[in-house]
Design a protein around this motif. Structure first.
Motif, PDB file in Angstrom:
ATOM      1  N   THR A 178       0.807  -1.216   0.000  1.00 15.56           N
ATOM      2  CA  THR A 178       0.000   0.000   0.000  1.00 15.56           C
ATOM      3  C   THR A 178       0.845   1.274   0.000  1.00 15.56           C
ATOM      4  O   THR A 178       0.292   2.363  -0.049  1.00 15.56           O
ATOM      5  N   ARG A 179       2.139   1.128   0.040  1.00 10.32           N
ATOM      6  CA  ARG A 179       3.007   2.295  -0.028  1.00 10.32           C
ATOM      7  C   ARG A 179       2.892   2.926  -1.411  1.00 10.32           C
ATOM      8  O   ARG A 179       2.695   2.244  -2.405  1.00 10.32           O
ATOM      9  N   GLY A 180       2.997   4.229  -1.497  1.00 15.41           N
ATOM     10  CA  GLY A 180       2.807   4.950  -2.746  1.00 15.41           C
ATOM     11  C   GLY A 180       3.753   4.531  -3.849  1.00 15.41           C
ATOM     12  O   GLY A 180       3.382   4.505  -5.017  1.00 15.41           O
ATOM     13  N   ASN A 181       4.997   4.195  -3.527  1.00 15.16           N
ATOM     14  CA  ASN A 181       5.973   3.863  -4.561  1.00 15.16           C
ATOM     15  C   ASN A 181       5.563   2.631  -5.353  1.00 15.16           C
ATOM     16  O   ASN A 181       5.751   2.576  -6.559  1.00 15.16           O
ATOM     17  N   VAL A 182       5.001   1.637  -4.679  1.00 17.24           N
ATOM     18  CA  VAL A 182       4.616   0.409  -5.365  1.00 17.24           C
ATOM     19  C   VAL A 182       3.446   0.689  -6.304  1.00 17.24           C
ATOM     20  O   VAL A 182       3.415   0.210  -7.441  1.00 17.24           O
ATOM     21  N   LEU A 183       2.491   1.483  -5.858  1.00 10.38           N
ATOM     22  CA  LEU A 183       1.354   1.814  -6.707  1.00 10.38           C
ATOM     23  C   LEU A 183       1.801   2.652  -7.899  1.00 10.38           C
ATOM     24  O   LEU A 183       1.337   2.442  -9.026  1.00 10.38           O
ATOM     25  N   ASP A 184       2.705   3.590  -7.667  1.00 12.67           N
ATOM     26  CA  ASP A 184       3.247   4.392  -8.764  1.00 12.67           C
ATOM     27  C   ASP A 184       3.963   3.509  -9.778  1.00 12.67           C
ATOM     28  O   ASP A 184       3.848   3.704 -10.989  1.00 12.67           O
ATOM     29  N   MET A 185       4.720   2.538  -9.270  1.00 16.76           N
ATOM     30  CA  MET A 185       5.442   1.634 -10.153  1.00 16.76           C
ATOM     31  C   MET A 185       4.461   0.801 -10.977  1.00 16.76           C
ATOM     32  O   MET A 185       4.666   0.603 -12.179  1.00 16.76           O
ATOM     33  N   ALA A 186       3.378   0.331 -10.376  1.00 19.80           N
ATOM     34  CA  ALA A 186       2.382  -0.457 -11.100  1.00 19.80           C
ATOM     35  C   ALA A 186       1.756   0.370 -12.218  1.00 19.80           C
ATOM     36  O   ALA A 186       1.588  -0.118 -13.344  1.00 19.80           O
ATOM     37  N   VAL A 187       1.412   1.611 -11.927  1.00 16.70           N
ATOM     38  CA  VAL A 187       0.855   2.490 -12.963  1.00 16.70           C
ATOM     39  C   VAL A 187       1.888   2.701 -14.067  1.00 16.70           C
ATOM     40  O   VAL A 187       1.554   2.678 -15.258  1.00 16.70           O
ATOM     41  N   GLY A 188       3.141   2.882 -13.700  1.00 19.49           N
ATOM     42  CA  GLY A 188       4.202   3.065 -14.690  1.00 19.49           C
ATOM     43  C   GLY A 188       4.364   1.859 -15.598  1.00 19.49           C
ATOM     44  O   GLY A 188       4.575   2.003 -16.809  1.00 19.49           O
ATOM     45  N   VAL A 189       4.249   0.659 -15.039  1.00 19.17           N
ATOM     46  CA  VAL A 189       4.365  -0.559 -15.852  1.00 19.17           C
ATOM     47  C   VAL A 189       3.207  -0.651 -16.844  1.00 19.17           C
ATOM     48  O   VAL A 189       3.395  -0.974 -18.018  1.00 19.17           O
ATOM     49  N   VAL A 249       1.301   1.874 -18.036  1.00 21.76           N
ATOM     50  CA  VAL A 249       1.460   2.927 -19.047  1.00 21.76           C
ATOM     51  C   VAL A 249       2.624   2.582 -19.978  1.00 21.76           C
ATOM     52  O   VAL A 249       2.542   2.805 -21.191  1.00 21.76           O
ATOM     53  N   GLY A 250       3.688   2.020 -19.425  1.00 22.61           N
ATOM     54  CA  GLY A 250       4.827   1.616 -20.248  1.00 22.61           C
ATOM     55  C   GLY A 250       4.452   0.551 -21.272  1.00 22.61           C
ATOM     56  O   GLY A 250       4.912   0.582 -22.412  1.00 22.61           O
ATOM     57  N   GLY A 251       3.604  -0.394 -20.866  1.00 22.11           N
ATOM     58  CA  GLY A 251       3.144  -1.419 -21.797  1.00 22.11           C
ATOM     59  C   GLY A 251       2.339  -0.817 -22.937  1.00 22.11           C
ATOM     60  O   GLY A 251       2.509  -1.184 -24.105  1.00 22.11           O
ATOM     61  N   ALA A 252       1.456   0.116 -22.594  1.00 21.77           N
ATOM     62  CA  ALA A 252       0.658   0.784 -23.631  1.00 21.77           C
ATOM     63  C   ALA A 252       1.563   1.612 -24.539  1.00 21.77           C
ATOM     64  O   ALA A 252       1.383   1.630 -25.767  1.00 21.77           O
ATOM     65  N   PHE A 253       2.543   2.291 -23.959  1.00 22.54           N
ATOM     66  CA  PHE A 253       3.466   3.110 -24.733  1.00 22.54           C
ATOM     67  C   PHE A 253       4.291   2.236 -25.674  1.00 22.54           C
ATOM     68  O   PHE A 253       4.542   2.608 -26.823  1.00 22.54           O
ATOM     69  N   THR A 254       4.688   1.053 -25.206  1.00 27.22           N
ATOM     70  CA  THR A 254       5.462   0.140 -26.039  1.00 27.22           C
ATOM     71  C   THR A 254       4.660  -0.287 -27.259  1.00 27.22           C
ATOM     72  O   THR A 254       5.204  -0.358 -28.366  1.00 27.22           O
ATOM     73  N   SER A 255       3.371  -0.554 -27.074  1.00 33.14           N
ATOM     74  CA  SER A 255       2.569  -0.959 -28.231  1.00 33.14           C
ATOM     75  C   SER A 255       2.436   0.180 -29.238  1.00 33.14           C
ATOM     76  O   SER A 255       2.419  -0.054 -30.456  1.00 33.14           O
ATOM     77  N   ILE A 256       2.367   1.416 -28.751  1.00 36.92           N
ATOM     78  CA  ILE A 256       2.295   2.572 -29.653  1.00 36.92           C
ATOM     79  C   ILE A 256       3.594   2.707 -30.449  1.00 36.92           C
ATOM     80  O   ILE A 256       3.571   2.903 -31.668  1.00 36.92           O
ATOM     81  N   VAL A 257       4.726   2.589 -29.770  1.00 37.21           N
ATOM     82  CA  VAL A 257       6.014   2.724 -30.456  1.00 37.21           C
ATOM     83  C   VAL A 257       6.225   1.567 -31.431  1.00 37.21           C
ATOM     84  O   VAL A 257       6.727   1.762 -32.542  1.00 37.21           O
ATOM     85  N   THR A 258       5.814   0.364 -31.054  1.00 34.87           N
ATOM     86  CA  THR A 258       5.939  -0.782 -31.952  1.00 34.87           C
ATOM     87  C   THR A 258       5.107  -0.556 -33.214  1.00 34.87           C
ATOM     88  O   THR A 258       5.566  -0.821 -34.330  1.00 34.87           O
ATOM     89  N   SER A 259       3.891  -0.057 -33.039  1.00 34.15           N
ATOM     90  CA  SER A 259       3.042   0.232 -34.197  1.00 34.15           C
ATOM     91  C   SER A 259       3.662   1.328 -35.066  1.00 34.15           C
ATOM     92  O   SER A 259       3.641   1.240 -36.290  1.00 34.15           O
ATOM     93  N   LEU A 260       4.201   2.363 -34.436  1.00 35.30           N
ATOM     94  CA  LEU A 260       4.860   3.434 -35.182  1.00 35.30           C
ATOM     95  C   LEU A 260       5.977   2.861 -36.040  1.00 35.30           C
ATOM     96  O   LEU A 260       6.115   3.204 -37.219  1.00 35.30           O
ATOM     97  N   ASN A 261       6.760   1.971 -35.454  1.00 34.48           N
ATOM     98  CA  ASN A 261       7.885   1.411 -36.186  1.00 34.48           C
ATOM     99  C   ASN A 261       7.424   0.461 -37.287  1.00 34.48           C
ATOM    100  O   ASN A 261       7.837   0.585 -38.435  1.00 34.48           O
ATOM    101  N   GLN A 262       6.537  -0.474 -36.955  1.00 38.08           N
ATOM    102  CA  GLN A 262       6.140  -1.496 -37.926  1.00 38.08           C
ATOM    103  C   GLN A 262       5.232  -0.950 -39.021  1.00 38.08           C
ATOM    104  O   GLN A 262       5.342  -1.361 -40.175  1.00 38.08           O
TER     105      GLN A 262
END
Length: 157
Positions: free
Chosen positions: A23-34, A36-49
Protein backbone atom coordinates in the motif's frame (compact mmCIF):
# COMPACT_ATOMS: atom_id res chain seq x y z
CA UNK A 1 16.01 -20.38 10.36
CA UNK A 2 15.45 -20.00 14.06
CA UNK A 3 12.05 -20.43 15.66
CA UNK A 4 11.44 -16.69 15.99
CA UNK A 5 12.36 -16.00 12.35
CA UNK A 6 10.11 -18.81 11.15
CA UNK A 7 7.26 -17.58 13.33
CA UNK A 8 7.57 -14.00 12.00
CA UNK A 9 7.55 -15.29 8.42
CA UNK A 10 4.36 -17.25 8.98
CA UNK A 11 2.67 -14.95 11.48
CA UNK A 12 0.83 -11.66 11.48
CA UNK A 13 4.05 -9.64 11.35
CA UNK A 14 4.83 -10.87 7.85
CA UNK A 15 1.32 -10.16 6.57
CA UNK A 16 1.28 -6.69 8.14
CA UNK A 17 4.69 -5.89 6.70
CA UNK A 18 3.61 -7.11 3.25
CA UNK A 19 0.40 -5.04 3.43
CA UNK A 20 2.44 -1.97 4.37
CA UNK A 21 4.80 -2.61 1.45
CA UNK A 22 1.98 -3.06 -1.08
CA UNK A 23 0.00 0.00 0.00
CA UNK A 24 3.01 2.29 -0.03
CA UNK A 25 2.81 4.95 -2.75
CA UNK A 26 5.97 3.86 -4.56
CA UNK A 27 4.62 0.41 -5.37
CA UNK A 28 1.35 1.81 -6.71
CA UNK A 29 3.25 4.39 -8.76
CA UNK A 30 5.44 1.63 -10.15
CA UNK A 31 2.38 -0.46 -11.10
CA UNK A 32 0.86 2.49 -12.96
CA UNK A 33 4.20 3.06 -14.69
CA UNK A 34 4.36 -0.56 -15.85
CA UNK A 35 0.83 -0.39 -17.26
CA UNK A 36 1.46 2.93 -19.05
CA UNK A 37 4.83 1.62 -20.25
CA UNK A 38 3.14 -1.42 -21.80
CA UNK A 39 0.66 0.78 -23.63
CA UNK A 40 3.47 3.11 -24.73
CA UNK A 41 5.46 0.14 -26.04
CA UNK A 42 2.57 -0.96 -28.23
CA UNK A 43 2.30 2.57 -29.65
CA UNK A 44 6.01 2.72 -30.46
CA UNK A 45 5.94 -0.78 -31.95
CA UNK A 46 3.04 0.23 -34.20
CA UNK A 47 4.86 3.43 -35.18
CA UNK A 48 7.89 1.41 -36.19
CA UNK A 49 6.14 -1.50 -37.93
CA UNK A 50 3.33 0.40 -39.62
CA UNK A 51 4.98 3.72 -40.48
CA UNK A 52 8.78 3.81 -40.20
CA UNK A 53 9.66 0.34 -41.50
CA UNK A 54 7.72 0.77 -44.78
CA UNK A 55 9.30 4.21 -45.27
CA UNK A 56 12.77 2.77 -44.64
CA UNK A 57 11.85 -0.05 -47.03
CA UNK A 58 11.45 2.51 -49.82
CA UNK A 59 15.07 3.61 -49.41
CA UNK A 60 16.52 0.20 -48.65
CA UNK A 61 14.35 -1.72 -51.05
CA UNK A 62 13.08 -4.11 -48.38
CA UNK A 63 11.06 -4.30 -45.19
CA UNK A 64 13.25 -5.29 -42.22
CA UNK A 65 10.64 -7.45 -40.52
CA UNK A 66 10.63 -10.06 -43.31
CA UNK A 67 14.41 -10.55 -43.46
CA UNK A 68 15.32 -14.11 -42.50
CA UNK A 69 17.82 -16.87 -43.07
CA UNK A 70 16.90 -20.56 -43.21
CA UNK A 71 19.46 -22.76 -41.53
CA UNK A 72 19.79 -26.08 -43.27
CA UNK A 73 17.31 -27.69 -45.57
CA UNK A 74 14.07 -29.50 -45.29
CA UNK A 75 10.61 -28.73 -44.06
CA UNK A 76 11.49 -28.27 -40.35
CA UNK A 77 14.68 -26.28 -40.84
CA UNK A 78 15.18 -23.55 -38.24
CA UNK A 79 14.74 -19.97 -39.43
CA UNK A 80 16.54 -16.91 -38.06
CA UNK A 81 14.33 -13.83 -38.32
CA UNK A 82 17.07 -11.24 -38.05
CA UNK A 83 14.79 -8.63 -39.63
CA UNK A 84 12.52 -8.83 -36.60
CA UNK A 85 15.59 -8.35 -34.41
CA UNK A 86 16.54 -5.22 -36.38
CA UNK A 87 12.95 -4.01 -35.95
CA UNK A 88 13.18 -4.62 -32.19
CA UNK A 89 16.41 -2.60 -32.03
CA UNK A 90 14.77 0.26 -33.94
CA UNK A 91 11.78 0.08 -31.55
CA UNK A 92 14.15 0.32 -28.60
CA UNK A 93 16.03 3.29 -30.06
CA UNK A 94 12.79 5.15 -30.86
CA UNK A 95 11.42 4.44 -27.38
CA UNK A 96 14.65 5.61 -25.76
CA UNK A 97 14.66 8.79 -27.88
CA UNK A 98 11.05 9.63 -27.03
CA UNK A 99 11.59 8.99 -23.30
CA UNK A 100 14.78 11.07 -23.39
CA UNK A 101 12.92 13.97 -25.00
CA UNK A 102 10.06 13.70 -22.48
CA UNK A 103 12.49 13.74 -19.56
CA UNK A 104 14.31 16.76 -21.03
CA UNK A 105 11.00 18.66 -21.30
CA UNK A 106 9.92 17.65 -17.78
CA UNK A 107 13.31 18.66 -16.31
CA UNK A 108 13.20 22.01 -18.13
CA UNK A 109 9.71 22.72 -16.77
CA UNK A 110 10.79 21.64 -13.29
CA UNK A 111 13.83 23.94 -13.42
CA UNK A 112 11.62 26.87 -14.45
CA UNK A 113 9.27 26.24 -11.55
CA UNK A 114 12.19 26.05 -9.11
CA UNK A 115 13.66 29.31 -10.43
CA UNK A 116 10.32 31.05 -9.97
CA UNK A 117 10.18 29.85 -6.36
CA UNK A 118 13.79 30.91 -5.72
CA UNK A 119 13.21 34.35 -7.24
CA UNK A 120 10.64 35.23 -4.59
CA UNK A 121 12.32 37.15 -1.76
CA UNK A 122 12.15 35.46 1.62
CA UNK A 123 10.23 37.18 4.38
CA UNK A 124 12.56 39.02 6.74
CA UNK A 125 13.22 37.25 10.03
CA UNK A 126 15.03 40.14 11.72
CA UNK A 127 14.53 43.85 12.33
CA UNK A 128 16.66 46.73 13.61
CA UNK A 129 16.36 48.01 17.11
CA UNK A 130 15.27 51.69 16.84
CA UNK A 131 17.58 52.61 19.77
CA UNK A 132 20.89 50.84 19.10
CA UNK A 133 20.29 49.77 15.45
CA UNK A 134 21.42 46.18 16.03
CA UNK A 135 19.79 43.23 14.26
CA UNK A 136 17.27 41.43 16.47
CA UNK A 137 14.61 38.77 15.87
CA UNK A 138 11.43 40.13 14.32
CA UNK A 139 9.26 38.88 17.20
CA UNK A 140 11.44 40.45 19.94
CA UNK A 141 9.70 42.80 22.38
CA UNK A 142 12.94 43.83 24.06
CA UNK A 143 16.37 44.40 22.52
CA UNK A 144 18.95 41.92 23.87
CA UNK A 145 21.77 44.40 23.18
CA UNK A 146 20.56 47.65 24.74
CA UNK A 147 17.68 46.12 26.78
CA UNK A 148 15.23 48.75 25.51
CA UNK A 149 11.56 47.95 25.37
CA UNK A 150 10.49 47.95 21.75
CA UNK A 151 7.45 50.06 21.06
CA UNK A 152 5.38 49.56 17.91
CA UNK A 153 5.22 53.31 17.26
CA UNK A 154 8.97 53.83 17.42
CA UNK A 155 9.58 50.70 15.35
CA UNK A 156 7.51 51.91 12.40
CA UNK A 157 9.45 55.19 12.00
Amino acid sequence: MGRKEKKDFQGKGFVAEFRKFITRGNVLDMAVGVIVGGAFTSIVTSLNQDILTPILGIFGGTDFSYLSVTLGGGENAPVLYYGKFITAIINFLITALVIFCLIKVINALSDRMKKKEEDKPAAPTTKKCPYCLSEIPKEALRCPHCTSHLDEKKENR
